[in-house]
Each structure stands twice: as C-alpha cells, then as structure tokens.
Design a protein around this motif. Structure first.
Motif, PDB file in Angstrom:
ATOM      1  N   LEU A  15     -15.862 -21.856   1.589  1.00 28.12           N
ATOM      2  CA  LEU A  15     -15.576 -20.439   1.787  1.00 28.12           C
ATOM      3  C   LEU A  15     -14.075 -20.235   1.952  1.00 28.12           C
ATOM      4  N   LYS A  16     -13.528 -19.243   1.248  1.00 25.82           N
ATOM      5  CA  LYS A  16     -12.095 -18.954   1.318  1.00 25.82           C
ATOM      6  C   LYS A  16     -11.908 -17.528   1.832  1.00 25.82           C
ATOM      7  N   THR A  17     -11.259 -17.378   2.957  1.00 25.02           N
ATOM      8  CA  THR A  17     -11.024 -16.054   3.532  1.00 25.02           C
ATOM      9  C   THR A  17      -9.602 -15.971   4.065  1.00 25.02           C
ATOM     10  N   ARG A  18      -9.181 -14.741   4.385  1.00 19.63           N
ATOM     11  CA  ARG A  18      -7.893 -14.531   5.043  1.00 19.63           C
ATOM     12  C   ARG A  18      -7.963 -13.212   5.810  1.00 19.63           C
ATOM     13  N   LYS A  19      -7.078 -13.026   6.757  1.00 16.51           N
ATOM     14  CA  LYS A  19      -7.008 -11.798   7.521  1.00 16.51           C
ATOM     15  C   LYS A  19      -6.189 -10.764   6.744  1.00 16.51           C
ATOM     16  N   PRO A  20      -6.586  -9.487   6.749  1.00 17.12           N
ATOM     17  CA  PRO A  20      -5.784  -8.462   6.083  1.00 17.12           C
ATOM     18  C   PRO A  20      -4.450  -8.285   6.786  1.00 17.12           C
ATOM     19  N   THR A  21      -3.417  -7.972   6.008  1.00 17.20           N
ATOM     20  CA  THR A  21      -2.065  -7.865   6.547  1.00 17.20           C
ATOM     21  C   THR A  21      -1.762  -6.479   7.098  1.00 17.20           C
ATOM     22  N   GLY A  22      -2.402  -5.449   6.564  1.00  9.52           N
ATOM     23  CA  GLY A  22      -2.088  -4.090   6.972  1.00  9.52           C
ATOM     24  C   GLY A  22      -0.785  -3.563   6.411  1.00  9.52           C
ATOM     25  N   VAL A  23      -0.125  -4.362   5.555  1.00 14.76           N
ATOM     26  CA  VAL A  23       1.153  -3.961   4.971  1.00 14.76           C
ATOM     27  C   VAL A  23       0.918  -3.027   3.786  1.00 14.76           C
ATOM     28  N   VAL A  24       1.718  -1.966   3.690  1.00 14.74           N
ATOM     29  CA  VAL A  24       1.604  -1.034   2.565  1.00 14.74           C
ATOM     30  C   VAL A  24       2.212  -1.679   1.329  1.00 14.74           C
ATOM     31  N   PRO A  25       1.472  -1.814   0.252  1.00 10.45           N
ATOM     32  CA  PRO A  25       1.999  -2.474  -0.938  1.00 10.45           C
ATOM     33  C   PRO A  25       2.914  -1.556  -1.739  1.00 10.45           C
ATOM     34  N   TRP A  26       3.745  -2.162  -2.571  1.00 11.31           N
ATOM     35  CA  TRP A  26       4.572  -1.369  -3.479  1.00 11.31           C
ATOM     36  C   TRP A  26       3.670  -0.651  -4.470  1.00 11.31           C
ATOM     37  N   VAL A 232      -3.987   9.719  -5.002  1.00 10.94           N
ATOM     38  CA  VAL A 232      -3.185   8.726  -4.309  1.00 10.94           C
ATOM     39  C   VAL A 232      -4.109   7.753  -3.594  1.00 10.94           C
ATOM     40  N   ARG A 233      -3.712   6.488  -3.598  1.00  7.95           N
ATOM     41  CA  ARG A 233      -4.462   5.466  -2.870  1.00  7.95           C
ATOM     42  C   ARG A 233      -3.615   5.083  -1.657  1.00  7.95           C
ATOM     43  N   SER A 234      -3.876   5.740  -0.535  1.00  6.39           N
ATOM     44  CA  SER A 234      -3.041   5.562   0.648  1.00  6.39           C
ATOM     45  C   SER A 234      -3.793   6.051   1.877  1.00  6.39           C
ATOM     46  N   LEU A 235      -3.484   5.452   3.027  1.00  7.21           N
ATOM     47  CA  LEU A 235      -4.043   5.916   4.299  1.00  7.21           C
ATOM     48  C   LEU A 235      -3.167   6.973   4.947  1.00  7.21           C
ATOM     49  N   ARG A 236      -1.965   7.177   4.417  1.00  5.79           N
ATOM     50  CA  ARG A 236      -1.002   8.080   5.045  1.00  5.79           C
ATOM     51  C   ARG A 236      -1.095   9.507   4.518  1.00  5.79           C
ATOM     52  N   ILE A 237      -1.405   9.662   3.257  1.00  7.05           N
ATOM     53  CA  ILE A 237      -1.562  11.003   2.701  1.00  7.05           C
ATOM     54  C   ILE A 237      -2.904  11.074   1.975  1.00  7.05           C
ATOM     55  N   ARG A 238      -3.460  12.274   1.952  1.00 10.04           N
ATOM     56  CA  ARG A 238      -4.788  12.453   1.381  1.00 10.04           C
ATOM     57  C   ARG A 238      -4.781  13.627   0.415  1.00 10.04           C
ATOM     58  N   VAL A 239      -5.475  13.447  -0.696  1.00  6.01           N
ATOM     59  CA  VAL A 239      -5.634  14.517  -1.673  1.00  6.01           C
ATOM     60  C   VAL A 239      -7.118  14.812  -1.794  1.00  6.01           C
ATOM     61  N   GLU A 240      -7.498  16.025  -1.456  1.00  5.12           N
ATOM     62  CA  GLU A 240      -8.894  16.411  -1.554  1.00  5.12           C
ATOM     63  C   GLU A 240      -9.270  16.653  -3.020  1.00  5.12           C
ATOM     64  N   ASP A 254      11.625   9.790  -1.240  1.00  2.00           N
ATOM     65  CA  ASP A 254      10.863  10.333  -0.123  1.00  2.00           C
ATOM     66  C   ASP A 254       9.389   9.982  -0.244  1.00  2.00           C
ATOM     67  N   LEU A 255       8.857  10.062  -1.456  1.00  2.00           N
ATOM     68  CA  LEU A 255       7.442   9.751  -1.676  1.00  2.00           C
ATOM     69  C   LEU A 255       7.137   8.304  -1.320  1.00  2.00           C
ATOM     70  N   VAL A 256       7.957   7.374  -1.801  1.00  2.28           N
ATOM     71  CA  VAL A 256       7.675   5.947  -1.633  1.00  2.28           C
ATOM     72  C   VAL A 256       7.901   5.492  -0.196  1.00  2.28           C
ATOM     73  N   PHE A 257       9.060   5.850   0.367  1.00  5.92           N
ATOM     74  CA  PHE A 257       9.443   5.262   1.654  1.00  5.92           C
ATOM     75  C   PHE A 257       9.026   6.094   2.863  1.00  5.92           C
ATOM     76  N   ASN A 258       8.782   7.371   2.666  1.00 11.19           N
ATOM     77  CA  ASN A 258       8.349   8.196   3.799  1.00 11.19           C
ATOM     78  C   ASN A 258       6.865   8.522   3.728  1.00 11.19           C
ATOM     79  N   LYS A 259       6.453   9.182   2.655  1.00 12.63           N
ATOM     80  CA  LYS A 259       5.054   9.615   2.586  1.00 12.63           C
ATOM     81  C   LYS A 259       4.092   8.444   2.411  1.00 12.63           C
ATOM     82  N   LEU A 260       4.417   7.485   1.540  1.00 15.44           N
ATOM     83  CA  LEU A 260       3.534   6.327   1.351  1.00 15.44           C
ATOM     84  C   LEU A 260       3.782   5.258   2.408  1.00 15.44           C
ATOM     85  N   GLY A 261       4.963   5.240   2.998  1.00 13.05           N
ATOM     86  CA  GLY A 261       5.249   4.300   4.083  1.00 13.05           C
ATOM     87  C   GLY A 261       5.617   2.903   3.638  1.00 13.05           C
TER      88      GLY A 261
END
Length: 363
Positions: A15-26, A232-240, A254-261
């Motif tokens: 079995l191969k597993t790892r813990k999630p990093t929680g880091v926002v990807p580029w 958008v695929r993000s936990l920081r902003i949501r599009v209904e 602004d979109l990449v470094f502030n809104k997407l984090g």
C-alpha cells in the motif's frame, strides 16, 4: 531468443499513501473572450510582476508578442518555433524542465503563456481534415467530385485529441503558472445534428472542447464589461452554477496570488500520467535500439517480476523486440528503390546463414 527458466512469483503489492500537503498548487489559467477585450494585454502586463520568475511566450498565429512587449514593465521571452507540432511540443517540454529546475531551486515561478489555444486547436483540426482528404476512399470521392462532402474517421480525431492532450498535460503539471489565451464569442446554438436552433444563441470557446474542464480557473473577457470567472477549482473562491463571478479591477497577479492564494511554496498538482498498460515505455526503448545483442538482452529481461508486466504485455513487448531485430536484418530501402523482393530477402537470409556458419567454424 530463449525464454528464461523458472516461474518466479511477482512481489507482493504494498500500500502506498501520503498525507495531503494543503498547499495551493500553481494554476492553469484559461483566459478567453472577444477580440480586443484585453486577454493578451493582461498576460503581458502580468509578465512584469515581481512575484514571478521568467515568463515564456509561445505565439501561435496571433502575431502580437513583439508589439505587446512595449507595455510598461512587460518582461517576457518569446519562444521561437518552426510552426510544427513537434517543435511546439518540444518547446513546451523545455519550459516544463526549466520550471522544474526553478521550483527545485526555490526561485519564483516560471510562467508559460500560449497565445493562443484557439490557433493550436485550429492547426490540429486542419491536420485532421488534410489526413482525411488523403485517405484512399476520400481521394477517390474527391477525384470524382472535388466539392463532395467526405467523412473523417474517428481514429483521426483521436490522434488530434491525443496531440492536444500531450500539451495540456504538460501545462497542468507545470511547476509554475500556465496561461492559455483563447478566442470566445456568441454563436447560434445548434442541435445534435449540427443544425442551427432559431432564436437561440450560446457562448463558444474556440478550442478543444475539454479546455475549460482541464483549466484550474476559467476567465471570460468581453469588451466594455468586467471579466468574469466562469469556473474555478479552489477553496478560496466559489462560482455558483450559471452565476459567473465578476472581477473588477482584474489583474492576473491579483487573481493568482491573492484570490487563489498561491505562493512560492505552491507546487504542481500531483497527477501521474494515466496509462492503460506498461507497454509503451518498453516500445519506446525498443525503437531506439540498433544493436541486436541489446535487443536480445531486453527480450530476456522482460518477464522479470519486477517489471510488473502481464503475460499479454510480455508477449507484446517481445514481439516488438523481434520485429525490431528483423528490421535491423532487413533495413528499409532508400526512397525510390522499392521494397525488397522475395528473392532479395532469401538471398539476404542465405548470406546471414553463411556468415553464422563461418563464425562457428572459426571458433
């Protein structure tokens, strides 16, 4: 070539597993919209950001890369290419490698801008139609009627989609920021048979149909209107659903470094390439071998349990090795010389047999 003795059992799967990093990807950004809405301007303006490293720009049939460098602060390198798919793909691979180096060194992210995805898909579409015209069936049809409608096989469209997806995969896994610009416009809606639906319009992005789904953030730009986030695929902003998010005072920084984090600690999405089997890497190795002894060694090594190949995959790889060995024995003729005749093949086989007998006699 002889099969190795023994029936070794494959190693137990762990079995191969790892813990999630929680880091926002580029992100992979899709910026599409009307002509003159500011798509190219926004990307060129972003190249001057102090938060990014080198931006590389691939200009595909748009012709604006040189002019937009005059924007105050713009700082990007234009990638030279010869217009062929192979050269474009190789340049994207080179940027991917440079982005990986920069990320490993802890440098600001490399950015790749493709202007435009519409031109790339148009090139692949034209390539598909030309291949369709060259088929035996369609050549005969068009010779009789040059204006006749002709069918294009699904296999040809599959080839075009495969080429497109190879580049998209590199963009999605880029250890930096990828930006794809594309054309979008309002068009007449059509039914399942391609016929226009009266009094009904829809928005269409001029690119391969999955580009919006593959992107991390999909932005639409129209003249005389604020840009909108379509998806958008993000936990920081949501599009209904069916309610795009309007972005006032829009900038990619602004979109990449502030809104997407995103930050310098961001990493590419961990997405190994999905393959149906393990055969293709072996076939690539075989195609590059020009020594029969190396082919024989590869043929013998294929059943090793460590390779994790099924019985059918082993047979496929071995058949390819045998075919490659046969090609080395009977190299293809030069253009214009024609294929080897049966007599030539028999003569070549006899010469090889005689050479083997002479070698045995010397030993």
């Amino acid at each position: 070539m002889n099969a190795p003795a023994g029936n070794a059992k494959p190693p137990a799967v762990k079995l191969k597993t790892r813990k999630p990093t929680g880091v926002v990807p580029w992100p992979l950004l899709l910026i599409e919209g009307e002509e003159g809405a500011g798509k190219t301007y926004s990307a060129a303006q972003f190249s001057g950001s102090e938060l990014i490293g080198q931006m590389y720009w691939i200009d595909l049939d748009e012709g604006s890369a040189d002019e937009y460098a005059a924007i105050e602060g713009a700082n990007y390198e234009i990638i030279d290419h010869d217009g062929t798919y192979r050269d474009i793909l190789e340049q994207v691979e080179a940027v991917h490698a440079e982005a990986r180096r920069a990320a490993a060194a802890g440098e600001p992210p490399v950015v790749l801008t493709i202007d435009s995805g519409s031109a790339l898909w148009r090139m692949l579409t034209n390539w598909t139609y030309e291949r369709g015209r060259r088929s035996r069936k369609n050549r005969a049809l068009l010779q009789e009627d040059p204006d006749a409608a002709y069918d294009i096989g699904r296999n040809l469209w599959n080839d075009a989609n495969e080429r497109w997806n190879r580049i998209i995969y590199l963009l999605r896994t880029l250890p930096g920021i990828a930006i794809v610009l594309a054309r979008g416009k309002q068009v007449s809606a059509t039914d399942d048979n391609g016929q226009p639906i009266p009094n009904r319009n829809e928005w269409k992005v001029s690119a391969q149909k999955d580009l919006g789904f593959d992107s991390t953030c999909w932005i639409r730009m129209k003249r005389n209107a604020d840009p909108q986030v379509i998806k958008v695929r993000s936990l920081r902003i949501r599009v209904e659903e069916r309610k795009p998010l309007t972005l006032r005072d829009f900038s990619i920084e602004d979109l990449v470094f502030n809104k997407l984090g995103c930050s310098v600690q961001s990493q590419p999405r961990i997405m190994p390439a999905l393959v149906g089997d393990l055969v293709q890497p072996w076939l690539n190795r075989i195609a590059g071998l020009n020594d029969k002894e190396q082919l024989a060694a590869l043929w013998r090594s294929v059943p090793d349990p460590a390779n994790r190949l099924s019985r059918e995959e082993i047979a496929t790889v071995r058949a390819a090795a045998e075919q490659r060995a046969a090609e080395l024995d009977n190299p293809r003729r030069e253009m214009g010389e024609g294929p080897l005749s049966d007599a030539e093949k028999l003569r070549a086989a006899a010469d090889r047999k005689a050479a083997e007998q002479d070698a045995d006699a010397e030993q």
